[in-house]
Design a protein around this motif. Structure first.
Motif, PDB file in Angstrom:
ATOM      1  N   ILE A  35       0.859  -1.177   0.000  1.00  0.00           N
ATOM      2  CA  ILE A  35       0.000   0.000   0.000  1.00  0.00           C
ATOM      3  C   ILE A  35       0.900   1.233   0.000  1.00  0.00           C
ATOM      4  CG2 ILE A  35      -1.709   1.303   1.307  1.00  0.00           C
ATOM      5  CD1 ILE A  35      -2.738  -1.383   2.349  1.00  0.00           C
ATOM      6  N   GLU A  36       0.715   2.125  -0.980  1.00  0.00           N
ATOM      7  CA  GLU A  36       1.539   3.320  -1.094  1.00  0.00           C
ATOM      8  C   GLU A  36       0.983   4.462  -0.250  1.00  0.00           C
ATOM      9  OE1 GLU A  36       2.062   4.225  -5.250  1.00  0.00           O
ATOM     10  OE2 GLU A  36       3.782   2.900  -5.351  1.00  0.00           O
ATOM     11  N   ASN A  37      -0.267   4.722  -0.367  1.00  0.00           N
ATOM     12  CA  ASN A  37      -0.877   5.754   0.475  1.00  0.00           C
ATOM     13  C   ASN A  37      -2.351   5.398   0.673  1.00  0.00           C
ATOM     14  OD1 ASN A  37      -2.127   6.481  -1.891  1.00  0.00           O
ATOM     15  ND2 ASN A  37      -0.951   8.342  -2.178  1.00  0.00           N
ATOM     16  N   MET A  38      -2.842   5.772   1.835  1.00  0.00           N
ATOM     17  CA  MET A  38      -4.235   5.488   2.142  1.00  0.00           C
ATOM     18  C   MET A  38      -4.818   6.687   2.877  1.00  0.00           C
ATOM     19  SD  MET A  38      -5.748   2.228   4.095  1.00  0.00           S
ATOM     20  CE  MET A  38      -7.453   2.090   4.511  1.00  0.00           C
ATOM     21  N   VAL A  39      -5.912   7.207   2.384  1.00  0.00           N
ATOM     22  CA  VAL A  39      -6.584   8.360   2.982  1.00  0.00           C
ATOM     23  C   VAL A  39      -7.986   7.901   3.362  1.00  0.00           C
ATOM     24  CG1 VAL A  39      -7.395  10.708   2.603  1.00  0.00           C
ATOM     25  CG2 VAL A  39      -5.272   9.936   1.525  1.00  0.00           C
ATOM     26  N   THR A  40      -8.332   8.092   4.634  1.00  0.00           N
ATOM     27  CA  THR A  40      -9.675   7.724   5.083  1.00  0.00           C
ATOM     28  C   THR A  40     -10.466   8.983   5.388  1.00  0.00           C
ATOM     29  OG1 THR A  40      -8.944   7.519   7.365  1.00  0.00           O
ATOM     30  CG2 THR A  40      -8.923   5.532   6.033  1.00  0.00           C
ATOM     31  N   ASN A  41     -11.737   8.912   5.187  1.00  0.00           N
ATOM     32  CA  ASN A  41     -12.630  10.021   5.474  1.00  0.00           C
ATOM     33  C   ASN A  41     -13.761   9.464   6.337  1.00  0.00           C
ATOM     34  OD1 ASN A  41     -14.216  12.261   5.567  1.00  0.00           O
ATOM     35  ND2 ASN A  41     -14.466  12.454   3.350  1.00  0.00           N
ATOM     36  N   THR A  42     -13.623   9.638   7.639  1.00  0.00           N
ATOM     37  CA  THR A  42     -14.636   9.114   8.565  1.00  0.00           C
ATOM     38  C   THR A  42     -15.692  10.148   8.894  1.00  0.00           C
ATOM     39  OG1 THR A  42     -13.230   9.699  10.444  1.00  0.00           O
ATOM     40  CG2 THR A  42     -13.069   7.457   9.592  1.00  0.00           C
ATOM     41  N   ILE A  43     -15.468  11.384   8.461  1.00  0.00           N
ATOM     42  CA  ILE A  43     -16.416  12.454   8.774  1.00  0.00           C
ATOM     43  C   ILE A  43     -17.655  12.345   7.882  1.00  0.00           C
ATOM     44  CG2 ILE A  43     -16.750  14.953   8.811  1.00  0.00           C
ATOM     45  CD1 ILE A  43     -13.748  15.174   9.389  1.00  0.00           C
ATOM     46  N   SER A  44     -17.444  12.009   6.626  1.00  0.00           N
ATOM     47  CA  SER A  44     -18.575  11.944   5.705  1.00  0.00           C
ATOM     48  C   SER A  44     -19.436  10.722   6.006  1.00  0.00           C
ATOM     49  CB  SER A  44     -18.082  11.902   4.260  1.00  0.00           C
ATOM     50  OG  SER A  44     -17.408  10.695   4.022  1.00  0.00           O
ATOM     51  N   SER A  45     -20.645  10.776   5.509  1.00  0.00           N
ATOM     52  CA  SER A  45     -21.542   9.643   5.712  1.00  0.00           C
ATOM     53  C   SER A  45     -21.880   9.087   4.337  1.00  0.00           C
ATOM     54  CB  SER A  45     -22.810  10.109   6.413  1.00  0.00           C
ATOM     55  OG  SER A  45     -23.670   9.018   6.583  1.00  0.00           O
ATOM     56  N   PRO A  46     -21.657   7.922   3.998  1.00  0.00           N
ATOM     57  CA  PRO A  46     -20.972   6.880   4.759  1.00  0.00           C
ATOM     58  C   PRO A  46     -19.462   7.107   4.722  1.00  0.00           C
ATOM     59  CG  PRO A  46     -21.597   6.004   2.603  1.00  0.00           C
ATOM     60  CD  PRO A  46     -22.140   7.407   2.688  1.00  0.00           C
ATOM     61  N   PRO A  47     -18.733   6.524   5.638  1.00  0.00           N
ATOM     62  CA  PRO A  47     -17.267   6.679   5.657  1.00  0.00           C
ATOM     63  C   PRO A  47     -16.658   6.110   4.371  1.00  0.00           C
ATOM     64  CG  PRO A  47     -18.041   5.601   7.659  1.00  0.00           C
ATOM     65  CD  PRO A  47     -19.207   5.743   6.765  1.00  0.00           C
ATOM     66  N   SER A  48     -15.562   6.671   3.929  1.00  0.00           N
ATOM     67  CA  SER A  48     -14.910   6.210   2.701  1.00  0.00           C
ATOM     68  C   SER A  48     -13.402   6.248   2.869  1.00  0.00           C
ATOM     69  CB  SER A  48     -15.340   7.082   1.524  1.00  0.00           C
ATOM     70  OG  SER A  48     -14.887   8.396   1.710  1.00  0.00           O
ATOM     71  N   PHE A  49     -12.733   5.649   1.948  1.00  0.00           N
ATOM     72  CA  PHE A  49     -11.271   5.693   1.945  1.00  0.00           C
ATOM     73  C   PHE A  49     -10.791   5.710   0.503  1.00  0.00           C
ATOM     74  CE2 PHE A  49     -12.261   1.229   1.788  1.00  0.00           C
ATOM     75  CZ  PHE A  49     -11.327   0.697   0.930  1.00  0.00           C
ATOM     76  N   ASN A  50      -9.566   6.145   0.336  1.00  0.00           N
ATOM     77  CA  ASN A  50      -8.936   6.192  -0.974  1.00  0.00           C
ATOM     78  C   ASN A  50      -7.515   5.692  -0.799  1.00  0.00           C
ATOM     79  OD1 ASN A  50      -8.221   6.654  -3.574  1.00  0.00           O
ATOM     80  ND2 ASN A  50      -8.299   8.896  -3.456  1.00  0.00           N
ATOM     81  N   MET A  51      -7.093   4.775  -1.659  1.00  0.00           N
ATOM     82  CA  MET A  51      -5.725   4.271  -1.535  1.00  0.00           C
ATOM     83  C   MET A  51      -5.193   3.854  -2.891  1.00  0.00           C
ATOM     84  SD  MET A  51      -5.885   0.551   0.202  1.00  0.00           S
ATOM     85  CE  MET A  51      -6.590  -0.840  -0.597  1.00  0.00           C
ATOM     86  N   ASN A  52      -3.889   3.891  -3.003  1.00  0.00           N
ATOM     87  CA  ASN A  52      -3.156   3.361  -4.154  1.00  0.00           C
ATOM     88  C   ASN A  52      -2.261   2.248  -3.632  1.00  0.00           C
ATOM     89  OD1 ASN A  52      -4.272   5.315  -5.791  1.00  0.00           O
ATOM     90  ND2 ASN A  52      -2.507   6.676  -5.649  1.00  0.00           N
ATOM     91  N   PHE A  53      -2.134   1.200  -4.400  1.00  0.00           N
ATOM     92  CA  PHE A  53      -1.217   0.141  -3.978  1.00  0.00           C
ATOM     93  C   PHE A  53      -0.505  -0.443  -5.185  1.00  0.00           C
ATOM     94  CE2 PHE A  53      -5.401  -1.783  -4.404  1.00  0.00           C
ATOM     95  CZ  PHE A  53      -5.175  -2.954  -5.123  1.00  0.00           C
ATOM     96  N   LEU A  54       0.662  -0.956  -4.903  1.00  0.00           N
ATOM     97  CA  LEU A  54       1.488  -1.597  -5.914  1.00  0.00           C
ATOM     98  C   LEU A  54       1.352  -3.101  -5.705  1.00  0.00           C
ATOM     99  CD1 LEU A  54       3.442  -0.749  -8.155  1.00  0.00           C
ATOM    100  CD2 LEU A  54       5.293  -0.992  -6.513  1.00  0.00           C
ATOM    101  N   ALA A  55       0.950  -3.805  -6.729  1.00  0.00           N
ATOM    102  CA  ALA A  55       0.727  -5.244  -6.584  1.00  0.00           C
ATOM    103  C   ALA A  55       1.453  -5.995  -7.686  1.00  0.00           C
ATOM    104  CB  ALA A  55      -0.756  -5.554  -6.653  1.00  0.00           C
TER     105      ALA A  55
END
Length: 150
Positions: free
Chosen positions: A79-99
């Motif tokens: 996982i390169e970077n992961m951004v979570t957003n728990t404030i919004s409804s519904p909670p979400s996240f964004n991430m990039n990964f190298l596989a």
């Protein structure tokens, strides 16, 4: 001048009869009979060979040479970077990964494919996507590639 005979003319001082002609004809036909049988046997053998070649080629085409789909598998994931957003409804996240992906070719011929996009969905909703770079996978082998997924 008496009666003229309709008999064949003598050869070498010997007279020929009608029976001799029949025997010669029968002998000539009997001498042709073995060569005719040989030709028939040869034609049968050639036909059997051609039919067996057709059958063996069809069996190979339907079993061994049948095209199978490539197998795409994941290896190590970073996982390169992961951004979570728990404030919004519904909670979400964004991430990039190298596989690391592994492409396995089980066919008896090499397979070349162009840049390909793999899409991940969950219950019909797009979750992520990634690009698989153009590559050639040799017959009955496996190729490993690193890909960026978003």
């Amino acid at each position: 001048m008496g009666q003229q005979e309709n008999s064949p003319t003598p050869l070498n001082g010997h007279e020929r009869s009608h029976c001799d002609d029949d025997e010669e004809t029968v002998a000539a036909l009997q001498s042709k009979e073995p060569s005719r049988k040989k030709k028939i046997k040869c034609a049968i053998k050639i036909t059997i060979f051609i039919v067996s070649q057709i059958v063996s080629n069809v069996v190979m085409a339907l079993t061994i040479m049948k095209f199978r789909n490539l197998k795409l598998m994941f290896g190590t994931i970073t996982i390169e970077n992961m951004v979570t957003n728990t404030i919004s409804s519904p909670p979400s996240f964004n991430m990039n990964f190298l596989a690391q992906i592994t492409v396995k070719n089980t066919n008896f011929e090499p397979y070349k494919f162009e840049n390909t996009t793999v899409i991940f969905t969950y219950e019909g909703v797009l979750v992520g996507w990634g690009l698989v770079p153009e590559t050639k996978v040799n017959f009955r082998s496996t190729k490993k590639r690193m890909c960026l997924w978003k």
